[in-house]
Design an enzyme around this catalytic site. Structure first.
Site, mmCIF file in Angstrom:
data_model
loop_
_atom_site.group_PDB
_atom_site.id
_atom_site.type_symbol
_atom_site.label_atom_id
_atom_site.label_comp_id
_atom_site.label_asym_id
_atom_site.label_seq_id
_atom_site.Cartn_x
_atom_site.Cartn_y
_atom_site.Cartn_z
ATOM 1 N N GLN A 128 0.826 -1.207 0.000
ATOM 2 C CA GLN A 128 0.000 0.000 0.000
ATOM 3 C C GLN A 128 0.857 1.251 0.000
ATOM 4 O O GLN A 128 1.643 1.465 0.924
ATOM 5 C CB GLN A 128 -0.913 -0.007 1.236
ATOM 6 C CG GLN A 128 -1.723 1.268 1.439
ATOM 7 C CD GLN A 128 -2.624 1.172 2.649
ATOM 8 O OE1 GLN A 128 -3.705 0.637 2.590
ATOM 9 N NE2 GLN A 128 -2.155 1.686 3.780
ATOM 10 N N GLY A 129 0.720 2.081 -1.027
ATOM 11 C CA GLY A 129 1.467 3.328 -1.126
ATOM 12 C C GLY A 129 0.643 4.517 -0.685
ATOM 13 O O GLY A 129 0.115 5.253 -1.523
ATOM 14 N N GLU A 246 -10.661 -1.823 6.069
ATOM 15 C CA GLU A 246 -9.501 -1.982 6.940
ATOM 16 C C GLU A 246 -9.913 -2.213 8.383
ATOM 17 O O GLU A 246 -9.195 -2.809 9.154
ATOM 18 C CB GLU A 246 -8.590 -0.754 6.837
ATOM 19 C CG GLU A 246 -7.258 -0.929 7.520
ATOM 20 C CD GLU A 246 -6.314 0.222 7.251
ATOM 21 O OE1 GLU A 246 -5.092 0.011 7.362
ATOM 22 O OE2 GLU A 246 -6.769 1.328 6.941
ATOM 23 N N GLU A 389 -5.176 9.022 18.301
ATOM 24 C CA GLU A 389 -5.772 10.359 18.384
ATOM 25 C C GLU A 389 -6.846 10.550 17.322
ATOM 26 O O GLU A 389 -7.896 11.160 17.569
ATOM 27 C CB GLU A 389 -4.682 11.430 18.226
ATOM 28 C CG GLU A 389 -3.689 11.514 19.384
ATOM 29 C CD GLU A 389 -2.635 10.423 19.335
ATOM 30 O OE1 GLU A 389 -1.852 10.312 20.288
ATOM 31 O OE2 GLU A 389 -2.598 9.668 18.329
#
Length: 402
Positions: A128-129, A246, A389
């Site tokens: 994954q870029g 994801e 966060e």
């Protein structure tokens, strides 16, 4: 909420257990037990991928029309949980769980016909870029440029923390194809083989000693326009669609429970300063019990998610973010306790030493091989896949309405 498994679910669970008992051999178990990274190393990944592919179980979330098993949400949960409890190698998810579903949702028919079978078979190993130096959680600030030149884009820039780029033969890349307007605008989603001229992979060793991540440089790399997924400058929409895969719908509790089992075994074997097993130390045992309670809560939260999916309800972003936050913290805490329990044994990384002196015996028990490396590696768990966060902001906004 009804998270009660059906008779069919129990039958499927028995089928999965039988499959793992047969195919997850002692040799594979021993190799998987020495893995400290987020995903297992390349050769082990390829072997386990092959076994699952031959069974037809390599892509639990894929529809049958694209080669998936057609499982229900509960069956996917059961399979994921049983694999976690057994300690199977963690497969690299970039092709199967991320790029594949994106191609299903946004790809052309030609892209589906070409890429999806090769992702399933393992012929294509993806990375994954996304992240760049200075553009991690704030992905919209990425600066890698893709300039149209006839039937190609000419790409220049760099990506960092690229997991398994040294193993992969394909990459999906977010690159800026236009400037001006909102930072999310002008980004496109591109697919490139890794062996093209101008693409260089530089390893990054983590403090645990793993070579899992890399920095990737693009120097006038040409990517065909035909390898763009979705419309030009609409890559942000595609990327957001990808991120829904994801997080959510799986089971982290299985692997966390396996870690708990290992931790308890260490605590019953290792001794404290008083000469007694650590398990007899009320303070240490209390810390384990607190984590066990947390893992139980994670398990039931995941079951609640599956129950919602089974009822046809969409996944809740705030729940997925909450799980990402809590699972990351629990993973770190479990690894920290295991390292503390090992005491002085935790100071040596025997996995890499034994790689140079394979005939030497392990110093101490086998369980002393990986906890410290896992502890060091897991320090990144609250950063990758969406920093804690960021997850808190999502929970506050979408879950609490703040």
């Amino acid at each position: 909420m009804d998270a009660t498994p059906t008779a069919e679910d129990f039958a499927f669970e028995a089928e999965v257990k039988a499959f793992l008992a047969e195919k997850f051999t002692p040799e594979l178990r021993a190799a998987a037990a020495q893995q400290a990274g987020v995903f297992a190393e390349g050769d082990l990944v390829r072997e386990w991928h092959r076994i699952l592919y031959e069974k037809g179980w390599i892509a639990p979330t894929w529809p049958k029309e694209y080669g998936g098993p057609g499982w229900t949400p509960m069956q996917r949960f059961i399979f994921d949980r049983e694999c976690g409890l057994a300690g199977t190698p963690a497969l690299a998810s970039m092709g199967l769980s991320l790029c594949g579903p994106v191609i299903m949702g946004y790809g052309t028919q030609e892209q589906k016909d070409y890429f999806l079978p090769r992702i399933l078979s393992g012929e294509q190993y993806w990375c994954q870029g996304y992240s760049e130096p200075g553009s991690g959680s704030d992905l919209a600030s990425l600066r890698t440029r893709a300039v149209r030149d006839g039937d190609d884009y000419v790409v220049n820039g760099t990506k960092i923390w690229t997991t398994h780029a040294h193993e992969a033969n394909w990459m999906f890349v977010l690159a800026r194809t236009a400037t001006g307007g909102k930072p999310q605008a002008g980004i496109s989603f591109l697919l490139t083989p890794m062996d093209v001229p101008g693409l260089t992979v530089t390893p990054i060793r983590s403090m645990s000693g793993e070579h899992e991540v890399n920095q990737v440089f693009f120097d006038n790399v040409r990517i065909p326009v035909a390898n763009r997924v979705g419309e030009e400058n609409d890559g942000w929409t595609v990327a957001k669609y990808l991120l829904t895969f994801e997080r959510g719908g799986g089971s982290s509790a299985g692997r966390l429970n396996a870690q708990l089992t290992r931790l308890k075994a260490i605590a019953r074997t290792e001794h404290g300063d008083d000469g007694q097993p650590l398990w007899e130390d009320k303070s240490f045992r209390s810390r384990i019990m607190e984590l066990e309670t947390e893992v139980l809560a994670i398990d039931w939260t995941e079951r609640r998610q599956i129950s919602s999916l089974r009822a046809g309800e969409p996944a809740v972003n705030s729940t997925a973010s909450m799980l990402k936050l809590i699972v990351s913290q629990a993973t770190q805490a479990l690894n920290q306790l295991a390292s503390e329990a090992l005491g002085l044994r935790a100071g040596a990384d025997q996995r890499h030493a034994l790689g140079m002196h394979a005939n030497e015996a392990v110093i101490g028990p086998d369980y002393a091989l990986t906890p410290t490396a896992r502890y060091l590696n897991s320090r990144a768990a609250t950063i990758f896949g969406g920093a804690s966060e960021v997850q808190k902001n999502i929970i506050a906004k979408t879950g609490l309405g703040l």
